[in-house]
Design a protein around this motif. Structure first.
Motif, PDB file in Angstrom:
ATOM      1  N   LEU A 253       0.765  -1.101   0.138  1.00 53.20           N
ATOM      2  CA  LEU A 253      -0.294   0.187  -0.146  1.00 53.20           C
ATOM      3  C   LEU A 253       0.862   1.007  -0.060  1.00 53.20           C
ATOM      4  N   SER A 254       0.667   1.829  -0.631  1.00 47.32           N
ATOM      5  CA  SER A 254       1.172   3.461  -0.324  1.00 47.32           C
ATOM      6  C   SER A 254      -0.009   4.498  -1.170  1.00 47.32           C
ATOM      7  N   GLY A 255       0.663   5.480  -1.984  1.00 47.74           N
ATOM      8  CA  GLY A 255      -0.229   7.101  -1.336  1.00 47.74           C
ATOM      9  C   GLY A 255      -0.394   7.909  -0.344  1.00 47.74           C
ATOM     10  N   PRO A 256      -0.661   8.913  -0.807  1.00 46.73           N
ATOM     11  CA  PRO A 256      -0.754   9.842   0.813  1.00 46.73           C
ATOM     12  C   PRO A 256      -1.385   9.494   1.863  1.00 46.73           C
ATOM     13  N   ALA A 257      -1.979   9.148   1.911  1.00 49.50           N
ATOM     14  CA  ALA A 257      -2.906   8.550   3.314  1.00 49.50           C
ATOM     15  C   ALA A 257      -2.738   7.737   4.372  1.00 49.50           C
ATOM     16  N   ILE A 258      -1.868   6.435   3.154  1.00 50.62           N
ATOM     17  CA  ILE A 258      -0.906   5.098   3.589  1.00 50.62           C
ATOM     18  C   ILE A 258       0.197   6.377   4.279  1.00 50.62           C
ATOM     19  N   LEU A 259       1.764   6.739   3.650  1.00 52.60           N
ATOM     20  CA  LEU A 259       2.726   7.323   3.527  1.00 52.60           C
ATOM     21  C   LEU A 259       1.858   7.802   4.833  1.00 52.60           C
ATOM     22  N   GLN A 260       1.186   9.182   4.868  1.00 52.81           N
ATOM     23  CA  GLN A 260       0.637   9.147   6.388  1.00 52.81           C
ATOM     24  C   GLN A 260       0.825   8.576   7.773  1.00 52.81           C
ATOM     25  N   ILE A 261      -0.494   7.583   7.309  1.00 54.43           N
ATOM     26  CA  ILE A 261      -0.072   6.872   8.673  1.00 54.43           C
ATOM     27  C   ILE A 261       0.953   6.187   9.183  1.00 54.43           C
ATOM     28  N   SER A 262       1.798   5.822   8.042  1.00 56.73           N
ATOM     29  CA  SER A 262       2.930   5.106   8.268  1.00 56.73           C
ATOM     30  C   SER A 262       3.349   5.788   9.716  1.00 56.73           C
ATOM     31  N   SER A 263       3.815   7.418   9.633  1.00 53.30           N
ATOM     32  CA  SER A 263       5.280   7.664  10.392  1.00 53.30           C
ATOM     33  C   SER A 263       3.729   7.578  11.754  1.00 53.30           C
ATOM     34  N   TYR A 264       2.666   6.833  11.960  1.00 52.48           N
ATOM     35  CA  TYR A 264       1.977   6.579  12.862  1.00 52.48           C
ATOM     36  C   TYR A 264       2.308   4.885  13.486  1.00 52.48           C
ATOM     37  N   TRP A 265       2.575   3.888  13.039  1.00 51.74           N
ATOM     38  CA  TRP A 265       2.367   2.924  12.355  1.00 51.74           C
ATOM     39  C   TRP A 265       3.599   2.261  13.190  1.00 51.74           C
ATOM     40  N   ARG A 266       3.346   1.072  13.988  1.00 50.02           N
ATOM     41  CA  ARG A 266       4.208   0.682  14.113  1.00 50.02           C
ATOM     42  C   ARG A 266       4.501  -0.966  14.191  1.00 50.02           C
ATOM     43  N   HIS A 267       5.693  -1.859  13.955  1.00 46.66           N
ATOM     44  CA  HIS A 267       5.348  -3.610  13.272  1.00 46.66           C
ATOM     45  C   HIS A 267       4.242  -3.749  14.536  1.00 46.66           C
ATOM     46  N   GLY A 268       3.811  -4.946  13.855  1.00 45.91           N
ATOM     47  CA  GLY A 268       2.934  -5.547  14.746  1.00 45.91           C
ATOM     48  C   GLY A 268       1.157  -4.733  14.297  1.00 45.91           C
ATOM     49  N   GLN A 269       1.144  -3.906  14.848  1.00 46.32           N
ATOM     50  CA  GLN A 269      -0.002  -2.745  14.703  1.00 46.32           C
ATOM     51  C   GLN A 269      -0.666  -3.374  13.377  1.00 46.32           C
ATOM     52  N   GLU A 270      -2.082  -3.107  13.254  1.00 45.90           N
ATOM     53  CA  GLU A 270      -3.073  -2.937  11.964  1.00 45.90           C
ATOM     54  C   GLU A 270      -2.764  -1.954  11.749  1.00 45.90           C
ATOM     55  N   ILE A 271      -4.344  -1.607  10.395  1.00 44.96           N
ATOM     56  CA  ILE A 271      -4.067  -0.225  10.216  1.00 44.96           C
ATOM     57  C   ILE A 271      -5.842  -0.206   9.236  1.00 44.96           C
ATOM     58  N   GLY A 272      -6.319   0.007   9.792  1.00 43.32           N
ATOM     59  CA  GLY A 272      -8.106   0.340   9.214  1.00 43.32           C
ATOM     60  C   GLY A 272      -8.170   0.760   8.221  1.00 43.32           C
ATOM     61  N   VAL A 273      -8.965   1.000   7.338  1.00 43.19           N
ATOM     62  CA  VAL A 273      -9.031   2.086   6.150  1.00 43.19           C
ATOM     63  C   VAL A 273     -10.439   1.822   4.980  1.00 43.19           C
ATOM     64  N   ASP A 274     -11.158   3.293   5.261  1.00 47.39           N
ATOM     65  CA  ASP A 274     -12.445   3.022   5.255  1.00 47.39           C
ATOM     66  C   ASP A 274     -12.431   2.928   3.539  1.00 47.39           C
ATOM     67  N   PHE A 275     -12.826   2.423   3.058  1.00 51.79           N
ATOM     68  CA  PHE A 275     -12.423   2.701   1.168  1.00 51.79           C
ATOM     69  C   PHE A 275     -13.808   3.305   0.754  1.00 51.79           C
ATOM     70  N   LEU A 276     -14.912   4.122   2.057  1.00 57.95           N
ATOM     71  CA  LEU A 276     -15.841   4.666   1.351  1.00 57.95           C
ATOM     72  C   LEU A 276     -16.178   5.771   2.056  1.00 57.95           C
ATOM     73  N   PRO A 277     -15.646   6.384   2.582  1.00 54.18           N
ATOM     74  CA  PRO A 277     -15.511   7.482   3.567  1.00 54.18           C
ATOM     75  C   PRO A 277     -16.893   8.526   2.870  1.00 54.18           C
ATOM     76  N   ALA A 278     -17.239   8.536   1.866  1.00 51.98           N
ATOM     77  CA  ALA A 278     -19.052   9.706   1.609  1.00 51.98           C
ATOM     78  C   ALA A 278     -19.873   8.856   2.536  1.00 51.98           C
ATOM     79  N   GLU A 279     -19.589   8.080   2.342  1.00 51.08           N
ATOM     80  CA  GLU A 279     -21.288   7.296   2.314  1.00 51.08           C
ATOM     81  C   GLU A 279     -21.707   7.087   3.963  1.00 51.08           C
TER      82      GLU A 279
END
Ligand SMILES: Cc1cc2nc3c(=O)[nH]c(=O)nc-3n(C[C@H](O)[C@H](O)[C@H](O)COP(=O)(O)OP(=O)(O)OC[C@H]3O[C@@H](n4cnc5c(N)ncnc54)[C@H](O)[C@@H]3O)c2cc1C
Length: 410
Positions: A253-279
């Protein structure tokens, strides 16, 4: 008089008294964004400044930044957009040298710029204009630049810092560490700042790559087949979230939303992705009433890139027409789409990281001057320090502000 004596990395004749020692008021190691700003400010205040860099030209990261157009600051730069063990540390420098101060300098040089998105300011022309501007500011301050010069030794004795580089030696009562972080080693980036800081007794907050693509393995590796697909999403890690574009790659995964969250992510953690934020809530159940013959696949197809809709619908395993599915099942699918869990197995590392989280511990530095509290005359600025900004011009703003603060204190 300083009693301590330190030396570092003395190779061969590097620290031998081969030549006369040139005297300066300050030696700055690293002619990047922070080092150039610091040199210009100190020089224009009448200080004799020597600016040393191992690269053959100054500001190399500036030149490649922002796709060659340098995202030089952000209109919304504020302390809550920075990561540091001490979230208050950057406040003093950032308030005394703000984004508006830097924009003022850019305007004085008639460099045309535009806001791309989310307050991100880019040159209309080229990042070279920013480097040329800083070089001109350095020239106005009579700054001497020593480029293509590897630093082979640093000693501290009798209240002075002695720096060996190439065949030369220089001495000054002040030394500034501005050699950045280890991101993009193929450009010559090093962890030298950390070695030097540790040598002088400063602590280093464990560095890790940031603003970096995340990699997927195991079952999630299947998502790699979506390489090239992008969508606007919300990414989440802990309490932090970003709404921007995400991009599937052949590694993850890449792109701005992933790059941004990567700075907060640590090994072993999950990230959540909302694929439909407008709904809105229960949109699938509402669609079921309006179009009972639609399917989850067709519902997603109307809102997401086709390949992504296909992959998500497959994983939701809700075959058949919406009219035949229960509201409970549809609401559960909706919840999953709004918080799709990924467990990255790593990052693409320093080779692809735009910056480094962590660095020289701010606890040992003055937030006003960037001087080490226990090592008089030693300063640390820019990315070398444990202050890391979001994507979008925030990191350069920290480099300018911390460089300015040190330049005014020396
Ligand atoms: C691809 C990419 C794009 C980016 N785009 C943006 C952007 O658009 N906006 C933004 O805000 N940030 C961006 N960044 C981040 C930004 O470039 C850095 O945060 C910023 O350059 C840090 O400034 P600095 O002066 O601390 O370090 P640097 O600019 O990295 O400068 C450090 C200098 O020290 C020199 N050096 C290193 N080791 C030694 C040594 N041992 N001896 C002598 N010299 C040494 C290096 O050659 C370098 O010139 C980007 C980063 C990358 C990698």
């Amino acid at each position: 008089m300083q009693a301590t004596r330190h030396s570092l990395f003395c190779h061969g004749s590097g620290c031998a008294p081969v030549t006369a020692v040139d005297q300066y008021d300050v030696v700055i190691l690293g002619a990047g964004a922070a080092g150039m700003m610091c040199a210009a400010v100190a020089g224009q205040r009448g200080r004799r400044v020597l600016l040393i860099d191992r690269a053959d030209e100054p500001g190399k990261k500036i030149l490649i930044s922002g796709g060659g157009r340098c995202n030089f600051t952000n209109l919304h730069a504020a302390p809550d957009r920075y990561i540091s063990a001490n979230p208050h540390f950057m406040k003093s420098a950032m308030s005394r040298y703000s984004q508006h101060d830097f924009i003022g300098m850019v305007d004085r040089y008639c460099i045309a710029w535009h806001e791309k998105t989310l307050g991100q300011l880019f040159c209309d022309g080229s990042a070279r204009q920013i480097v040329a501007m800083l070089a001109e500011e350095c020239a106005m301050g009579g700054v001497e630049m020593a480029l293509g010069a590897d630093v082979t030794g640093v000693e501290h004795r009798d209240g002075a810092y002695f720096v060996s580089f190439g065949a030369r030696r220089a001495a000054a009562p002040a030394l500034v560490i501005a050699t950045g972080g280890p991101s993009i080693p193929k450009m010559g980036a090093t962890g030298y700042a950390y070695d030097l800081a540790r040598h002088f007794g400063l602590k280093v907050v464990e560095p890790r790559p940031a603003l970096v693509p995340l990699t997927l393995g195991g079952d999630e590796a299947l998502f790699r087949s979506l390489s090239g697909v992008s969508a606007e999403v919300i990414t989440r890690c802990g309490k932090t979230s970003f709404r921007e574009a995400a991009l599937f790659t052949h590694k993850g995964l890449s792109g701005p939303a992933i790059l941004q969250i990567s700075s907060y992510w640590r090994h072993g953690q999950e990230i959540g992705v909302d694929f439909l934020p407008a709904e809105g809530e229960a949109w699938l159940a509402a669609l079921k009433r309006a179009k009972p013959r639609a399917t989850v696949r067709s519902a997603l197809g109307g809102k997401l890139p086709d390949r992504l809709a296909e992959a998500l619908a497959e994983r939701l395993e809700l075959a058949g027409e919406l009219g035949n599915l229960t509201d409970k099942a549809l609401n559960a699918a909706e919840r999953r789409l709004a918080d799709w869990r990924f467990k990255p197995n790593g990052t693409e590392g320093y080779a692809k990281a735009e910056v480094t989280v962590g660095g020289i511990d701010t606890a040992g530095l003055s937030s006003k001057s960037m001087e080490a509290k226990r090592v008089p005359g030693l300063y640390a600025i820019g990315e070398a320090v444990d202050v890391t900004g979001w994507l979008g011009g925030y990191n350069f703003q920290w480099a300018w502000a911390s460089g300015w603060a040190a330049g005014n204190a020396i």
